[in-house]
Design an enzyme around this catalytic site. Structure first.
Site, mmCIF file in Angstrom:
data_model
loop_
_atom_site.group_PDB
_atom_site.id
_atom_site.type_symbol
_atom_site.label_atom_id
_atom_site.label_comp_id
_atom_site.label_asym_id
_atom_site.label_seq_id
_atom_site.Cartn_x
_atom_site.Cartn_y
_atom_site.Cartn_z
ATOM 1 N N GLU A 261 113.193 33.052 94.298
ATOM 2 C CA GLU A 261 113.507 32.006 93.321
ATOM 3 C C GLU A 261 112.212 31.600 92.619
ATOM 4 O O GLU A 261 111.544 30.653 93.003
ATOM 5 C CB GLU A 261 114.204 30.809 93.982
ATOM 6 C CG GLU A 261 113.562 30.291 95.243
ATOM 7 C CD GLU A 261 114.358 29.165 95.892
ATOM 8 O OE1 GLU A 261 113.764 28.101 96.137
ATOM 9 O OE2 GLU A 261 115.549 29.375 96.167
ATOM 10 N N GLY A 263 109.933 30.484 89.231
ATOM 11 C CA GLY A 263 110.027 29.699 88.011
ATOM 12 C C GLY A 263 108.815 29.925 87.137
ATOM 13 O O GLY A 263 108.858 30.606 86.117
ATOM 14 N N ARG A 264 107.684 29.348 87.539
ATOM 15 C CA ARG A 264 106.432 29.433 86.786
ATOM 16 C C ARG A 264 106.093 30.882 86.424
ATOM 17 O O ARG A 264 105.717 31.192 85.289
ATOM 18 C CB ARG A 264 105.314 28.823 87.627
ATOM 19 C CG ARG A 264 103.956 28.810 86.988
ATOM 20 C CD ARG A 264 102.866 28.491 88.009
ATOM 21 N NE ARG A 264 103.275 27.482 88.954
ATOM 22 C CZ ARG A 264 103.141 26.171 88.754
ATOM 23 N NH1 ARG A 264 102.618 25.733 87.651
ATOM 24 N NH2 ARG A 264 103.530 25.316 89.679
ATOM 25 N N CYS A 339 96.150 5.359 76.246
ATOM 26 C CA CYS A 339 95.117 4.363 76.547
ATOM 27 C C CYS A 339 94.729 4.412 78.019
ATOM 28 O O CYS A 339 94.827 3.427 78.757
ATOM 29 C CB CYS A 339 95.617 2.962 76.170
ATOM 30 S SG CYS A 339 95.995 2.774 74.430
ATOM 31 N N TYR A 368 106.358 23.823 83.628
ATOM 32 C CA TYR A 368 105.841 22.549 84.144
ATOM 33 C C TYR A 368 104.949 21.843 83.122
ATOM 34 O O TYR A 368 103.920 21.270 83.469
ATOM 35 C CB TYR A 368 105.094 22.758 85.465
ATOM 36 C CG TYR A 368 105.979 23.296 86.553
ATOM 37 C CD1 TYR A 368 106.978 22.510 87.099
ATOM 38 C CD2 TYR A 368 105.839 24.605 87.008
ATOM 39 C CE1 TYR A 368 107.816 23.006 88.085
ATOM 40 C CE2 TYR A 368 106.672 25.109 87.994
ATOM 41 C CZ TYR A 368 107.662 24.308 88.534
ATOM 42 O OH TYR A 368 108.481 24.808 89.496
#
Length: 393
Positions: A261, A263-264, A339, A368
């Protein structure tokens, strides 16, 4: 210049993504399946591109489950995540989830109750938090105190419950122990450890697994070498897959499916975050490049505490009545419009030249990035999302 908004957008290469994922899946040995971990990037255009190429989606929330179903009713979905609600369980069961990755004894009971209430049987993999040790990686999921999985010492109790509870059918184990591993040999050693652990559990508990999930964790190298906008050497998937084929031949024949599994590793290289330089200035002997954007759009560098690789795209159009500050041949720190001094995308990176009005292109930003960012902090406008290439249908 006053009549337009500064450049700020994510740009995705769907054709490149498709070609990469086809190659990754084609290299897998028989019995191995590739599920896409949607947490990396759940944009509908990404999901529709990947749906016909992968063996299914891995989701970690009810919202992700809904997105997976919107991408294709027939796409197999496996449901992970450490804290599933009863509502999410019911939603997944009625929506045809393939199986759950169970993270605790209480979750087993919740799945049983949801399955009985909906008149369904839930196939489950017990996710085990192994004792380790494991290879070095950016993030450890097991072998150390984390919220993930069932502690290995508690597995006998969880196994008994999985066999006794109504509406639950244990079909195997899930082992996902680290994230962003860049070493193929270390990953093979980890999968070999998984094989030996699960074979031992089968003997101890008198069961035969149908499915073994070895997780994701294959990484992306974000290190920036001397060439701006480039990254270091990546995980050698071709070499890994060749060695994996020999390793899978040693798995028991009744393990009909071995799931990955990722992703990246699938999507990172096919997204770029482009943002215009609003100002360049010097403070206390340091040069700062201020951009239209920042960590509220692209939180990955701050989250992982790295300088994200970027290149400078020079733009010559500039109002003649405005000063145009620049930095040349010196280290610069790229910061956003928030800020807070923590709004940093890259720190002390030497650039040949960067000016107000130029555009920075952060590469390998397809995973991500937008998904983990605090979009509405300070209520700045969101970036554009541009998708190039063809989607199925």
């Amino acid at each position: 210049m006053s009549a337009r908004e500064p450049v700020c957008r994510y740009v995705y290469d769907l054709d490149g993504l498709s070609a990469h994922v086809r190659d990754v899946v084609a290299a897998l040995p028989p019995r191995c399946r590739m599920f896409y971990a949607m947490k990396a990037n759940s944009a509908p255009e990404i999901l529709r591109t990947l749906a016909p190429l992968v063996d299914g989606f891995e989701v970690a929330s009810g919202g992700e489950f809904d997105k997976a179903r919107a991408a294709g009713d027939g796409v197999p979905v496996v449901f992970g995540g450490p804290a599933k609600t009863e509502g999410e369980l019911v939603r997944a069961l009625t929506g045809g989830v393939a199986r759950f990755h169970v993270e605790s004894l209480l979750e087993l009971h919740r799945i049983s109750r949801a399955a009985v209430a909906t008149g369904r049987t839930a196939d489950v993999l017990l996710r085990v938090n192994l004792a380790g040790p494991f290879p070095d990686a950016t993030i450890a999921m097991a072998g150390t105190p984390t919220q993930f999985g069932i502690e290995e010492a508690q597995l006998p109790q969880a196994m008994r419950a999985a066999r006794q509870l109504p509406g639950v059918r244990p079909v195997g184990f899930h082992l996902h122990s680290l994230s962003n591993n860049l070493s193929p040999s270390a990953h093979l050693d980890m999968v070999r450890l998984y094989r030996d652990k699960i074979a031992g559990w089968e003997r101890a508990f008198g069961l035969a697994c149908d499915v073994v999930n070895v997780g994701g964790g294959i990484g992306v190298n974000y290190a920036q070498p001397d060439v701006p906008g480039q990254v270091g050497p990546q995980f050698d998937w071709t070499g890994f897959a060749a060695q994996l084929s020999r390793l899978v031949d040693t798995f028991p024949a009744h393990w009909r499916e071995v799931d990955f599994e990722c992703g990246r590793f699938l999507v990172a290289a096919y997204g770029t975050y482009e943002t215009e330089v609003l100002d360049v200035k010097r403070n206390h002997a340091a040069h700062f490049v201020l951009v239209r954007g920042g960590t509220h759009h692209f939180r990955l560098p701050s989250s992982w505490q790295h300088s994200h690789p970027f290149r400078v795209r020079p733009c010559e159009d500039w109002p003649p009545d405005l000063p145009r500050p620049e930095a040349a041949g010196t280290p610069v720190t790229v910061v956003g419009e928030l800020c807070t001094p923590k709004d940093v995308l890259a720190r002390d990176v030497v650039v040949d030249r960067v000016r107000a009005g130029d555009v920075l292109e952060f590469v390998h930003a397809g995973a991500y990035g937008w998904e983990i960012s605090h979009h509405d902090f300070l209520s700045h406008p969101h970036p554009e999302h541009v998708f190039h290439g063809r989607m199925p249908g």
